[in-house]
Design an enzyme around this catalytic site. Structure first.
Site, PDB file in Angstrom:
ATOM      1  N   ASP A  37       1.253  -1.395   0.124  1.00  0.00           N
ATOM      2  CA  ASP A  37      -0.176  -0.218  -0.221  1.00  0.00           C
ATOM      3  C   ASP A  37       1.057   1.427   0.365  1.00  0.00           C
ATOM      4  OD1 ASP A  37      -0.083   0.873   3.000  1.00  0.00           O
ATOM      5  OD2 ASP A  37      -0.148  -1.467   3.549  1.00  0.00           O
ATOM      6  N   ASP A  49      -9.339   2.733   5.915  1.00  0.00           N
ATOM      7  CA  ASP A  49      -8.303   3.020   7.289  1.00  0.00           C
ATOM      8  C   ASP A  49      -8.331   4.000   8.378  1.00  0.00           C
ATOM      9  OD1 ASP A  49      -5.715   2.793   8.213  1.00  0.00           O
ATOM     10  OD2 ASP A  49      -4.926   3.844   6.964  1.00  0.00           O
ATOM     11  N   GLU A 107      -7.655   4.141  12.581  1.00  0.00           N
ATOM     12  CA  GLU A 107      -6.430   3.449  13.740  1.00  0.00           C
ATOM     13  C   GLU A 107      -6.368   4.721  14.220  1.00  0.00           C
ATOM     14  OE1 GLU A 107      -2.737   3.641  11.824  1.00  0.00           O
ATOM     15  OE2 GLU A 107      -3.534   3.743   9.501  1.00  0.00           O
TER      16      GLU A 107
END
Length: 241
Positions: A36, A125, A127
């Protein structure tokens, strides 16, 4: 409780296409390797990445509702020309706006999906907050965080027909969602755990991982990943059937 609309088998395809199967949580030799990237990698040499073993890539497209990766278009097009299966991901900032609004921003700035076998479903994503060590969960309670993720997922599903892949760590998921099981039956998991022989204990009731980010450095530009299945299964996952 499942998000509105119920589970879509296309979003839950495991390594052998079996819904809910339990798979070994280890790094498996022969599984497709990928990576990525974001704006940090700028102009990627995609043919070289493929020659080094890359078969798929997730590319950062957006963050919140006010940032677009300035290299996204060239990275996304370049990956496809080099023969990589590719998809777009969004870095979530749940303290800035609703999940639905950020999902819409992603879809309209590179995060669309089509069943061509080359396009991975959009990825969320979510986090630790990189802008505040104090507010690791962005100031949201566990319940509100689960609601935010559900809002993001529902909007992606509404606009693309697919549920997003969820990228997270087991530690963050436990801390910020209370280890919620609300998504494990409807969403593919992209788990991050570095420097180990396997992804370890999975969060939130997931029985298998679809992608595993196992390192931040390696042969490929950006972070290093594995897909939990064969290349043919990866193409089926990309197609959504």
């Amino acid at each position: 409780m499942d998000p509105p609309g119920g589970p879509d088998p296309a979003d839950l395809l495991g390594p052998a296409g079996t819904l809910g199967a339990v798979w070994p949580l280890r790094a498996a030799t022969g599984r497709p390797r990928g990576h990525d990237v974001s704006s940090h990698q700028k102009g990627v040499d995609w043919p070289a990445a493929r020659a080094r073993g890359a078969r798929f890539v997730y590319i950062k497209a957006t963050e919140s509702t006010d940032y677009r990766n300035p290299y996204f278009s060239g990275q996304y097009t370049g990956a496809r020309k080099a023969g990589l299966i590719r998809g777009a991901y969004h870095f979530a900032l749940p303290d800035k706006s609703s999940g639905a609004r950020q999902a819409d921003y992603l879809v309209h700035h590179g995060g669309g999906w089509q069943a061509d076998g080359w396009t991975l479903p959009p990825a969320l994503d979510i986090e630790y907050n990189p802008y505040s060590k104090k507010h690791k969960c962005y100031g949201l309670s566990k319940g509100r965080m689960v609601g935010w993720i559900r809002s993001f997922s529902d909007e992606v599903k509404r606009e693309t027909g697919r549920r997003p892949v969820i990228y997270t760590t087991t530690q963050w998921w436990k801390l910020c969602t209370g280890n919620s099981r609300a998504f494990s039956s409807t969403h593919a998991l992209w788990v991050a755990r570095h420097g180990t022989s396997g992804p370890g204990t999975l969060p939130g009731g997931w029985q298998f991982w679809t992608f595993w980010q196992y390192g931040i450095k390696g042969k490929l530009p950006g972070d290093q990943n594995l897909f939990n299945g064969s290349l043919s299964r990866l193409r089926i996952f990309a197609r959504g059937r």
